[in-house]
Design a protein around this motif. Structure first.
Motif, PDB file in Angstrom:
ATOM      1  N   HIS A 173      41.748  31.823  36.967  1.00 47.06           N
ATOM      2  CA  HIS A 173      41.897  31.362  38.350  1.00 47.06           C
ATOM      3  C   HIS A 173      41.819  32.542  39.327  1.00 47.06           C
ATOM      4  O   HIS A 173      41.624  32.349  40.525  1.00 47.06           O
ATOM      5  CB  HIS A 173      43.226  30.611  38.523  1.00 47.06           C
ATOM      6  CG  HIS A 173      44.436  31.433  38.178  1.00 47.06           C
ATOM      7  ND1 HIS A 173      44.768  31.754  36.878  1.00 47.06           N
ATOM      8  CD2 HIS A 173      45.356  32.026  38.967  1.00 47.06           C
ATOM      9  CE1 HIS A 173      45.873  32.499  36.882  1.00 47.06           C
ATOM     10  NE2 HIS A 173      46.237  32.680  38.125  1.00 47.06           N
ATOM     11  N   LEU A 174      41.992  33.755  38.822  1.00 46.90           N
ATOM     12  CA  LEU A 174      41.939  34.934  39.703  1.00 46.90           C
ATOM     13  C   LEU A 174      40.545  35.570  39.746  1.00 46.90           C
ATOM     14  O   LEU A 174      40.329  36.538  40.468  1.00 46.90           O
ATOM     15  CB  LEU A 174      42.949  35.993  39.243  1.00 46.90           C
ATOM     16  CG  LEU A 174      44.424  35.620  39.343  1.00 46.90           C
ATOM     17  CD1 LEU A 174      45.299  36.754  38.821  1.00 46.90           C
ATOM     18  CD2 LEU A 174      44.810  35.301  40.789  1.00 46.90           C
ATOM     19  N   PHE A 175      39.589  35.046  38.948  1.00 48.26           N
ATOM     20  CA  PHE A 175      38.235  35.613  38.943  1.00 48.26           C
ATOM     21  C   PHE A 175      37.576  35.342  40.287  1.00 48.26           C
ATOM     22  O   PHE A 175      37.763  34.263  40.846  1.00 48.26           O
ATOM     23  CB  PHE A 175      37.377  34.971  37.849  1.00 48.26           C
ATOM     24  CG  PHE A 175      37.787  35.298  36.444  1.00 48.26           C
ATOM     25  CD1 PHE A 175      38.857  36.126  36.170  1.00 48.26           C
ATOM     26  CD2 PHE A 175      37.084  34.774  35.366  1.00 48.26           C
ATOM     27  CE1 PHE A 175      39.217  36.415  34.861  1.00 48.26           C
ATOM     28  CE2 PHE A 175      37.435  35.053  34.063  1.00 48.26           C
ATOM     29  CZ  PHE A 175      38.500  35.884  33.801  1.00 48.26           C
ATOM     30  N   PRO A 176      36.721  36.201  40.836  1.00 45.43           N
ATOM     31  CA  PRO A 176      36.404  37.525  40.317  1.00 45.43           C
ATOM     32  C   PRO A 176      37.244  38.639  40.927  1.00 45.43           C
ATOM     33  O   PRO A 176      37.072  39.783  40.560  1.00 45.43           O
ATOM     34  CB  PRO A 176      34.936  37.685  40.728  1.00 45.43           C
ATOM     35  CG  PRO A 176      34.848  36.974  42.036  1.00 45.43           C
ATOM     36  CD  PRO A 176      35.838  35.824  41.957  1.00 45.43           C
ATOM     37  N   LYS A 177      38.151  38.306  41.857  1.00 42.69           N
ATOM     38  CA  LYS A 177      38.824  39.388  42.593  1.00 42.69           C
ATOM     39  C   LYS A 177      39.922  40.056  41.797  1.00 42.69           C
ATOM     40  O   LYS A 177      40.314  41.176  42.099  1.00 42.69           O
ATOM     41  CB  LYS A 177      39.369  38.864  43.917  1.00 42.69           C
ATOM     42  CG  LYS A 177      38.259  38.570  44.915  1.00 42.69           C
ATOM     43  CD  LYS A 177      38.777  38.496  46.322  1.00 42.69           C
ATOM     44  CE  LYS A 177      37.606  38.540  47.304  1.00 42.69           C
ATOM     45  NZ  LYS A 177      37.996  38.242  48.672  1.00 42.69           N
ATOM     46  N   GLY A 178      40.447  39.364  40.799  1.00 43.02           N
ATOM     47  CA  GLY A 178      41.505  39.966  40.007  1.00 43.02           C
ATOM     48  C   GLY A 178      42.830  39.986  40.745  1.00 43.02           C
ATOM     49  O   GLY A 178      43.085  39.153  41.627  1.00 43.02           O
ATOM     50  N   GLU A 179      43.662  40.943  40.423  1.00 40.46           N
ATOM     51  CA  GLU A 179      45.032  40.969  40.933  1.00 40.46           C
ATOM     52  C   GLU A 179      45.183  41.773  42.221  1.00 40.46           C
ATOM     53  O   GLU A 179      46.280  41.903  42.748  1.00 40.46           O
ATOM     54  CB  GLU A 179      45.951  41.597  39.868  1.00 40.46           C
ATOM     55  CG  GLU A 179      45.986  40.786  38.601  1.00 40.46           C
ATOM     56  CD  GLU A 179      46.628  41.538  37.447  1.00 40.46           C
ATOM     57  OE1 GLU A 179      47.286  40.897  36.617  1.00 40.46           O
ATOM     58  OE2 GLU A 179      46.445  42.768  37.360  1.00 40.46           O
ATOM     59  N   GLY A 180      44.082  42.327  42.709  1.00 42.31           N
ATOM     60  CA  GLY A 180      44.165  43.241  43.846  1.00 42.31           C
ATOM     61  C   GLY A 180      43.960  44.641  43.318  1.00 42.31           C
ATOM     62  O   GLY A 180      44.727  45.112  42.486  1.00 42.31           O
ATOM     63  N   ALA A 181      42.878  45.258  43.791  1.00 37.89           N
ATOM     64  CA  ALA A 181      42.447  46.524  43.198  1.00 37.89           C
ATOM     65  C   ALA A 181      43.445  47.651  43.450  1.00 37.89           C
ATOM     66  O   ALA A 181      44.134  47.679  44.470  1.00 37.89           O
ATOM     67  CB  ALA A 181      41.085  46.920  43.747  1.00 37.89           C
ATOM     68  N   GLU A 182      43.517  48.561  42.493  1.00 37.57           N
ATOM     69  CA  GLU A 182      44.354  49.753  42.607  1.00 37.57           C
ATOM     70  C   GLU A 182      43.924  50.603  43.801  1.00 37.57           C
ATOM     71  O   GLU A 182      44.726  51.263  44.429  1.00 37.57           O
ATOM     72  CB  GLU A 182      44.196  50.626  41.350  1.00 37.57           C
ATOM     73  CG  GLU A 182      45.019  50.192  40.178  1.00 37.57           C
ATOM     74  CD  GLU A 182      46.409  50.823  40.192  1.00 37.57           C
ATOM     75  OE1 GLU A 182      46.987  51.011  41.269  1.00 37.57           O
ATOM     76  OE2 GLU A 182      46.921  51.105  39.110  1.00 37.57           O
ATOM     77  N   TYR A 183      42.626  50.580  44.078  1.00 37.18           N
ATOM     78  CA  TYR A 183      42.058  51.407  45.158  1.00 37.18           C
ATOM     79  C   TYR A 183      40.746  50.750  45.567  1.00 37.18           C
ATOM     80  O   TYR A 183      40.170  49.966  44.790  1.00 37.18           O
ATOM     81  CB  TYR A 183      41.837  52.850  44.670  1.00 37.18           C
ATOM     82  CG  TYR A 183      40.925  52.944  43.461  1.00 37.18           C
ATOM     83  CD1 TYR A 183      39.555  53.080  43.613  1.00 37.18           C
ATOM     84  CD2 TYR A 183      41.427  52.864  42.159  1.00 37.18           C
ATOM     85  CE1 TYR A 183      38.710  53.153  42.509  1.00 37.18           C
ATOM     86  CE2 TYR A 183      40.596  52.938  41.052  1.00 37.18           C
ATOM     87  CZ  TYR A 183      39.238  53.076  41.242  1.00 37.18           C
ATOM     88  OH  TYR A 183      38.412  53.143  40.145  1.00 37.18           O
ATOM     89  N   PRO A 184      40.234  51.054  46.774  1.00 38.88           N
ATOM     90  CA  PRO A 184      38.975  50.429  47.195  1.00 38.88           C
ATOM     91  C   PRO A 184      37.823  50.974  46.342  1.00 38.88           C
ATOM     92  O   PRO A 184      37.493  52.153  46.420  1.00 38.88           O
ATOM     93  CB  PRO A 184      38.821  50.843  48.660  1.00 38.88           C
ATOM     94  CG  PRO A 184      40.050  51.579  49.034  1.00 38.88           C
ATOM     95  CD  PRO A 184      40.794  51.956  47.798  1.00 38.88           C
ATOM     96  N   ILE A 185      37.242  50.103  45.554  1.00 36.62           N
ATOM     97  CA  ILE A 185      36.169  50.537  44.660  1.00 36.62           C
ATOM     98  C   ILE A 185      34.925  50.889  45.470  1.00 36.62           C
ATOM     99  O   ILE A 185      34.272  51.889  45.205  1.00 36.62           O
ATOM    100  CB  ILE A 185      35.901  49.445  43.605  1.00 36.62           C
ATOM    101  CG1 ILE A 185      37.113  49.410  42.661  1.00 36.62           C
ATOM    102  CG2 ILE A 185      34.617  49.713  42.840  1.00 36.62           C
ATOM    103  CD1 ILE A 185      37.189  48.237  41.733  1.00 36.62           C
ATOM    104  N   HIS A 186      34.635  50.079  46.469  1.00 33.40           N
ATOM    105  CA  HIS A 186      33.614  50.425  47.458  1.00 33.40           C
ATOM    106  C   HIS A 186      34.316  50.430  48.817  1.00 33.40           C
ATOM    107  O   HIS A 186      35.318  49.728  48.992  1.00 33.40           O
ATOM    108  CB  HIS A 186      32.498  49.376  47.504  1.00 33.40           C
ATOM    109  CG  HIS A 186      31.753  49.238  46.210  1.00 33.40           C
ATOM    110  ND1 HIS A 186      30.971  50.231  45.689  1.00 33.40           N
ATOM    111  CD2 HIS A 186      31.664  48.213  45.340  1.00 33.40           C
ATOM    112  CE1 HIS A 186      30.427  49.824  44.552  1.00 33.40           C
ATOM    113  NE2 HIS A 186      30.848  48.608  44.312  1.00 33.40           N
ATOM    114  N   PRO A 187      33.757  51.174  49.806  1.00 34.11           N
ATOM    115  CA  PRO A 187      34.317  51.051  51.154  1.00 34.11           C
ATOM    116  C   PRO A 187      34.220  49.599  51.607  1.00 34.11           C
ATOM    117  O   PRO A 187      33.315  48.872  51.173  1.00 34.11           O
ATOM    118  CB  PRO A 187      33.398  51.941  52.004  1.00 34.11           C
ATOM    119  CG  PRO A 187      32.654  52.791  51.055  1.00 34.11           C
ATOM    120  CD  PRO A 187      32.612  52.087  49.731  1.00 34.11           C
ATOM    121  N   GLU A 188      35.125  49.195  52.487  1.00 32.80           N
ATOM    122  CA  GLU A 188      35.137  47.799  52.901  1.00 32.80           C
ATOM    123  C   GLU A 188      33.796  47.374  53.491  1.00 32.80           C
ATOM    124  O   GLU A 188      33.286  46.300  53.200  1.00 32.80           O
ATOM    125  CB  GLU A 188      36.262  47.572  53.919  1.00 32.80           C
ATOM    126  CG  GLU A 188      36.630  46.121  54.027  1.00 32.80           C
ATOM    127  CD  GLU A 188      37.810  45.918  54.963  1.00 32.80           C
ATOM    128  OE1 GLU A 188      37.834  44.872  55.620  1.00 32.80           O
ATOM    129  OE2 GLU A 188      38.678  46.820  55.029  1.00 32.80           O
TER     130      GLU A 188
END
Ligand SMILES: Cc1cc2nc3c(=O)[nH]c(=O)nc-3n(C[C@H](O)[C@H](O)[C@H](O)COP(=O)(O)O)c2cc1C
Length: 227
Positions: free
Chosen positions: A67-82
């Motif tokens: 149910h959390l796909f694809p965003k997951g739990e909230g990223a540890e850090y911004p993988i790409h800039p917003e």
């Protein structure tokens, strides 16, 4: 295999064969990769190496949270800039479209894209999964150290006939990963990595990303000999 061949034949493997990788081989790879450079030699990394039931246990935990796909739990850090600007954003899209295209998943096929995304969380079927964590006190300078280690592992794996896939997708599952692996609070999930033998017949492995030409990203100065 020389280093040039290792670099040129490394590609992100998104479907591994089920051929197992013995611990002695993983250790051999790490025995070389541990000689990676880091700023002032601080070596800010830690790797959890998983296989068998331990690896499957992590996969099962994240797969149970579809149910959390694809965003997951909230990223540890911004993988790409917003707001990823061009030309970087265009390259990102090209990479995604080529990858999904290789397995005939159309842009509007949300279910197909989610399914392909979920292969990430199965380590693409790799028999060994790495989880790279870095001490939270480290800033950008030392994050580069982690990149050095990742590349060293990937190239050494190539020299041993194996393939890898670095996987920042795991940084989107910090709670589950940290709980499962008992990662101390002072370390953050940087990324995961699948390690194993490539399924060379699978179409997801039979396309390559592009790169800029040298003269598109370098500026030469002071040379008086011909290019
Ligand atoms: C730090 C890092 C994290 C990555 N995370 C993922 C990921 O989560 N899933 C994935 O399929 N590919 C991931 N990749 C692979 C990149 O998409 C890939 O390196 C890039 O498109 C270039 O293709 P190549 O590795 O095949 O040369 C990651 C690469 C790096 C360096």
């Amino acid at each position: 295999m020389d280093v040039q061949e290792a670099i040129r034949t490394r590609q992100s493997c998104r479907q591994f064969s089920d051929k197992p990788v013995p611990q002695v081989l993983v250790r051999k790879i790490l025995e070389t990769a541990r000689w990676s450079p880091s700023g002032s030699n601080v070596q800010p990394w830690h790797i959890d190496v998983m296989t068998g039931d331990v690896l499957q246990g992590l996969v099962d935990r994240v797969m149970a949270q579809d149910h959390l796909f694809p965003k997951g739990e909230g990223a540890e850090y911004p993988i790409h800039p917003e707001n990823l600007i061009d030309p970087y954003n265009a390259r990102r899209w090209e990479c995604a479209e080529d990858m999904y295209g290789s397995v005939n998943i159309a842009r509007d096929d949300r279910a197909g894209r989610i399914h392909q995304y979920s292969q990430n969380l199965r380590f693409f079927g790799a028999p060994v999964g790495f989880m790279y964590t870095i001490h939270r006190s480290m800033g950008q300078g030392h994050w580069a150290d982690m990149g050095m280690l990742l590349q060293s592992v990937m190239l050494t794996a190539r020299a041993e006939g194996l393939h890898t896939c670095p996987q920042q997708v795991w940084a989107m599952w910090p709670k589950t990963v940290s709980e499962y692996l008992k990662v101390p609070d002072d370390r953050m999930i940087f990324c995961g990595m699948g390690l194993g033998y490539m399924d060379t017949d699978h179409p997801i492995n039979n396309w390559r990303t592009t790169r800029q030409d040298i003269d598109d990203f370098t500026t030469f100065a002071g040379f008086d000999d011909p290019a």
